[in-house]
Design an enzyme around this catalytic site. Structure first.
Site, PDB file in Angstrom:
ATOM      1  N   TYR A 104       5.657  29.841  14.220  1.00  0.00           N
ATOM      2  CA  TYR A 104       5.770  30.383  16.046  1.00  0.00           C
ATOM      3  C   TYR A 104       5.726  29.357  16.318  1.00  0.00           C
ATOM      4  CZ  TYR A 104       5.840  35.831  15.034  1.00  0.00           C
ATOM      5  OH  TYR A 104       6.370  37.144  15.349  1.00  0.00           O
ATOM      6  N   LYS A 141       1.099  33.820   0.989  1.00  0.00           N
ATOM      7  CA  LYS A 141       2.780  33.687  -0.376  1.00  0.00           C
ATOM      8  C   LYS A 141       2.411  32.351  -1.295  1.00  0.00           C
ATOM      9  CE  LYS A 141       7.045  34.537  -2.422  1.00  0.00           C
ATOM     10  NZ  LYS A 141       6.517  35.736  -2.664  1.00  0.00           N
ATOM     11  N   ASP A 194       4.028  45.642  11.703  1.00  0.00           N
ATOM     12  CA  ASP A 194       4.658  47.009  12.303  1.00  0.00           C
ATOM     13  C   ASP A 194       5.024  48.042  10.976  1.00  0.00           C
ATOM     14  OD1 ASP A 194       5.676  45.910  14.382  1.00  0.00           O
ATOM     15  OD2 ASP A 194       8.305  45.869  14.163  1.00  0.00           O
ATOM     16  N   ASP A 199       4.845  40.024  -0.087  1.00  0.00           N
ATOM     17  CA  ASP A 199       5.566  41.029  -0.864  1.00  0.00           C
ATOM     18  C   ASP A 199       5.333  42.384  -1.129  1.00  0.00           C
ATOM     19  OD1 ASP A 199       4.993  39.369  -2.648  1.00  0.00           O
ATOM     20  OD2 ASP A 199       7.407  39.096  -4.082  1.00  0.00           O
ATOM     21  N   ASP A 247       3.176  39.576  11.513  1.00  0.00           N
ATOM     22  CA  ASP A 247       3.951  40.417  12.804  1.00  0.00           C
ATOM     23  C   ASP A 247       4.558  41.494  12.193  1.00  0.00           C
ATOM     24  OD1 ASP A 247       5.681  40.516  15.265  1.00  0.00           O
ATOM     25  OD2 ASP A 247       6.969  39.496  14.260  1.00  0.00           O
TER      26      ASP A 247
HETATM   27  C1  IPM Z   1       4.256  41.856  18.219  1.00  0.00           C
HETATM   28  C2  IPM Z   1       5.905  40.823  19.148  1.00  0.00           C
HETATM   29  C3  IPM Z   1       5.886  39.826  18.899  1.00  0.00           C
HETATM   30  C4  IPM Z   1       5.768  38.175  18.320  1.00  0.00           C
HETATM   31  C5  IPM Z   1       7.236  39.113  19.531  1.00  0.00           C
HETATM   32  C6  IPM Z   1       7.780  40.098  20.946  1.00  0.00           C
HETATM   33  C7  IPM Z   1       7.690  37.696  20.043  1.00  0.00           C
HETATM   34  O1  IPM Z   1       6.939  41.273  17.870  1.00  0.00           O
HETATM   35  O2  IPM Z   1       3.580  41.050  19.206  1.00  0.00           O
HETATM   36  O3  IPM Z   1       4.333  41.965  17.557  1.00  0.00           O
HETATM   37  O4  IPM Z   1       6.815  38.433  17.307  1.00  0.00           O
HETATM   38  O5  IPM Z   1       4.332  38.323  18.133  1.00  0.00           O
HETATM   39 MG    MG Z   2       5.485  42.708  16.103  1.00  0.00          MG
END
Ligand code: IPM
Ligand code: MG
Length: 361
Positions: free
Chosen positions: A146, A195, A255, A227, A251
């Site tokens: 990032y 990884k 999710d 993975d 990240d």
């Molecule tokens: C998160 C989001 C952010 C990230 C995006 C919006 C840049 O997906 O906070 O997980 O990737 O960190």
């Molecule tokens: Mg995210």
């Protein structure tokens, strides 16, 4: 006591869910005699529309001078919004990265917990869910891909894009310490995800994490390749206590972890620096497709506000009460659309906020 909170509603559903989190904080303030003062700060698309940049220096200053920051969400539809086809440093998400970096919020704590009441919304089979799961993802937030150098240019007539993944040992050490500290308050198990079969940064990660582990003899440390971790999360989520990982892996995995809790609308998060200062935001995005319809789930943001009470203000009792109110409302069968199924009571964003606020007494 008085607390100054910088509030960043942001874009999409951000303003709606932030409104509900403020409702909850105000109720906590009224019941427990605290005063929460809010200063609104623009960030993301709305800041671009107003000032031409996703985060102004003044906005960052306001956030720095506050006791903590509460954030909704930023950004529009990726690939299909007026904010997408601009230079990367002028996109809404660049504001988020800039504030994370500017406030040195390197530790992103994302709990993923399966409420018994939401077991039906969990997409996993019952035999996999077992007794449920309760994990925390400790994601490094100010390094890695990032924040490495990036550019797109023509090399020998071919368009070429470069992103750089860099970590130094100090960045790894400080996030590892946070993960072990939190593990000490939980089941004392850290799984460090990397990884290391491919990446140099992961090999250094593994080495430094092992060094930090020496200081925590009570904590069990295991390593897992990313993975494999993605697979294990849907095969045996109950095995995880604290997952420690770098920015990009965190990240993606967070999710996935949030989805198995039933909805990404349930997952809160805290981003902290070395001290008690933090920025609190739901793990989900701005969901532009449902913005303005009063149907978004405000629970992730409300639980983020509870994390603020606990981690930045040391108001543990108040945080417990907010979390219990959320659980109670779920137990009583109230659901926003994302976690709704037949037989439950469907409510709007504001109704969900009201129901939770009413149960804070
Ligand atoms: C998160 C989001 C952010 C990230 C995006 C919006 C840049 O997906 O906070 O997980 O990737 O960190
Ligand atoms: Mg995210």
């Amino acid at each position: 006591m008085n607390y100054n909170i910088a509030v960043i509603p942001g874009d999409g559903i951000g303003p709606e869910i932030i409104g509900e989190a403020r409702k909850i904080l105000d109720k906590v303030g009224a019941v427990y005699h605290h005063l929460f003062d809010y200063t609104e700060v623009l960030m993301g698309g709305i800041s671009i529309d107003t000032y031409g940049v996703p985060l102004t220096d003044e906005a960052l200053e306001t956030a720095k001078n506050s006791d903590s920051v509460l954030l909704g969400a930023v950004g529009g539809n990726v690939g299909n919004s007026k904010w997408y086809d601009v230079a990367p440093n002028l996109r809404p998400e660049a504001g988020l990265l800039a504030i994370r970096k500017g406030l040195n919020l390197f530790a992103n704590i994302r709990p993923a917990y399966l409420y018994k009441e939401l077991a039906d919304a969990c997409p996993l089979k019952k035999e996999i869910i077992g007794d449920g799961f309760d994990m925390v993802i400790m994601r490094e937030l100010t390094g890695g891909l990032y924040f490495g150098d990036r550019y797109t240019k023509e090399v020998d007539g071919v368009m070429t894009a470069v992103d750089t993944l860099t970590y130094n040992e100090n960045e790894i050490r400080r996030i590892a310490v946070k993960a072990f500290d939190i593990a000490m308050k939980r089941k004392k198990q850290v799984i460090s995800v990397d990884k290391a079969n491919v990446l140099d940064s992961s090999r250094l990660w593994r080495k430094v994490v092992e060094e930090v582990a020496q200081d925590y003899p009570e904590v069990t440390l295991n390593h897992m390749l990313v993975d494999n971790c993605a697979m294990q999360l849907v095969m045996n989520p109950g095995q995880f206590d604290v997952i420690l990982t770098e920015n990009m892996f965190g990240d993606i995995l967070s999710d996935e972890a949030s989805m198995i809790t039933g909805s990404i609308g349930m997952l809160s998060s805290a981003s902290m620096n070395e001290s008690k200062f933090g920025m609190y935001e739901p793990s989900h995005g701005s969901a532009p497709d449902i913005a303005g319809k009063n149907i978004a789930n405000p629970i992730a943001t409300i639980l983020s506000a509870a994390m603020m009470l606990r981690y930045s203000f040391d108001l543990d009792k108040e945080a417990d009460v907010v979390e219990a109110a959320v659980e109670q409302v779920l137990k009583e069968g109230y659901r926003t659309g994302d976690i709704y199924s037949d037989g439950f009571k469907k409510v709007s964003t504001t109704e969900m906020g009201d129901l939770i606020a009413e149960r804070i007494i």
